[in-house]
Scaffold this active site. Structure first.
Site, PDB file in Angstrom:
ATOM      1  CB  SER A 110      49.462  33.708  43.916  1.00 18.30           C
ATOM      2  OG  SER A 110      48.123  33.731  44.359  1.00 18.30           O
ATOM      3  CE1 TYR A 132      43.345  38.392  44.657  1.00 20.77           C
ATOM      4  CE2 TYR A 132      44.407  36.277  45.043  1.00 20.77           C
ATOM      5  CZ  TYR A 132      43.871  37.208  44.176  1.00 20.77           C
ATOM      6  OH  TYR A 132      43.849  36.956  42.829  1.00 20.77           O
ATOM      7  CG  HIS A 259      42.286  39.568  38.147  1.00 23.57           C
ATOM      8  ND1 HIS A 259      42.760  40.055  39.328  1.00 23.57           N
ATOM      9  CD2 HIS A 259      42.362  38.217  38.255  1.00 23.57           C
ATOM     10  CE1 HIS A 259      43.088  39.051  40.124  1.00 23.57           C
ATOM     11  NE2 HIS A 259      42.859  37.920  39.497  1.00 23.57           N
TER      12      HIS A 259
END
Length: 375
Positions: A110, A132, A259
């Site tokens: 992540s 992200y 998600h």
């Protein structure tokens, strides 16, 4: 004191993790958005998938190995990106990555990893980097270049988080990260909005809104494709048209995902959306674009179901963190061992000696739709 009974299924680790974690950390992991309708619907949808087994196949030795983004994996599974894993165990992502390496499957890191990339690269795991999109363009390039330098094999762009979903369990707790857990790629130790506790608000959601952009569009996807040679995976796709557009923009794969029920409450379950995405990509001639899926997977039988619905592979999130919370690296390894055993057992009982046979399975919905005749 008697020894704890051995875990017999992946889901046995949920109770162990709940016992090991405080209420806030457990709710942060397990909670969904809003009234958690999509969280529940993910499981309900998978529970309703029925495959039609084949018989008289030689399944004495089922081969569960396949290709994910053109590279071999012992299971059609990758570890999904989960943020801040040191929240669940001091070894955090390092323990989970070592277990993934031993199991022969990729580990998706992540952007909000609590362990630096260099430490994760040292585990020997095949790393994919989940991105992200930051508001700071310089940070975007640093993250991409850092992933390349760490030897990551793919870039996984998450596209379903313009803002973090309203996760009411976290809001009720006023959830904030403890000072010892931080975004290793973003924050200075102990700094940042993710650590500032506020009543009736999620500090993690505030941090996400502060750092990441809600203005990302299709031109940005094309731009990202131009700045890196890493295979690009677009994660968070539910609409078939979006999947085709991602493939046309150069994506090597899409992940059909809501998600884990943590974004739009009321979004379609991944298992429901998956077949239409696969059909549309095939109709568009986008055979180069693999289709992965996540959200709600809790067993090897669920992996079989997702593959029967058309997925090439599955991303596993919460169950691996159950193992991490319950037993660190050993817990993660046992979860992956059990998942592999469950999947190969399901393959054998479905008459599938390999993944090609799994891909050829029919579901009950397929069988019942043949000219309106019952099967």
């Amino acid at each position: 004191m008697s020894a704890r009974p051995a875990a017999l299924s992946v889901t046995d680790y949920a109770d162990r993790a709940r016992a090991a974690l405080g209420r806030e950390a457990w709710d942060w992991l397990e909670g969904g958005a809003g009234q958690e309708r999509t969280l529940a619907a993910n499981r309900a949808a998978l529970d309703q998938v029925s495959v039609v087994p084949r018989v008289l196949a030689d399944v004495a030795a089922c081969d569960s190995g396949g290709l994910l983004l053109g590279r071999p994996a012992r299971l059609p599974v990758a570890v999904a990106p989960v943020a801040y894993q040191r929240l669940f165990h001091p070894d955090g992502e390092s323990a989970a990555a070592r277990a993934a390496a031993a199991a022969g499957i990729p580990f998706v890191v992540s952007t909000l990893t609590s362990t630096p990339l260099a430490q994760l690269a040292a585990t020997g795991a095949e790393l994919w980097f989940q991105l992200y999109w930051p508001k700071d363009e310089a940070l975007l390039l640093r993250l991409v270049r850092g992933a390349e330098e760490a030897g990551c094999r793919a870039l996984v762009l998450t596209v379903d988080v313009p803002f973090m979903g309203r996760r009411l369990r976290d809001v009720r707790h006023g959830f904030a990260l403890p000072q010892g857990v931080r975004a290793a790629l973003l924050d200075n130790p102990g700094a940042g909005a993710a650590h500032r506790r506020t009543a009736h608000a999620s500090a993690v959601a505030a941090h996400t809104a502060e750092v990441f952009s809600a203005s990302v569009g299709w031109p940005d996807l094309a731009r990202l494709r131009r700045v890196t040679d890493l295979p690009l995976v677009v994660k968070g796709v539910l609409d078939p048209g979006d999947a085709v557009r991602a493939a046309e923009a150069g994506a090597a794969a899409v992940v059909v995902s809501n998600h884990g029920g943590r974004q739009l409450d009321g979004a379609v379950p991944s298992a429901v959306a998956l077949p239409a995405v696969v059909r549309r990509l095939r109709a568009a001639g986008a055979e180069h674009c693999q289709v992965f899926a996540d959200s709600g997977v809790r067993s090897g039988s669920d992996v079989l179901a997702m593959l029967a619905l058309g997925a090439s592979g599955v991303l596993l999130g919460r169950p691996l963190v159950w193992g991490l919370a319950a037993g660190g690296e050993a817990g993660c390894a046992d979860v992956l061992r059990l998942l592999g055993e469950e999947f190969r057992h399901a393959m054998a009982l479905a008459g599938c000696p390999d993944l090609a046979a799994v891909a050829g399975l029919r579901t009950a919905a397929d069988a019942c739709s043949c000219g309106g005749r019952p099967w």
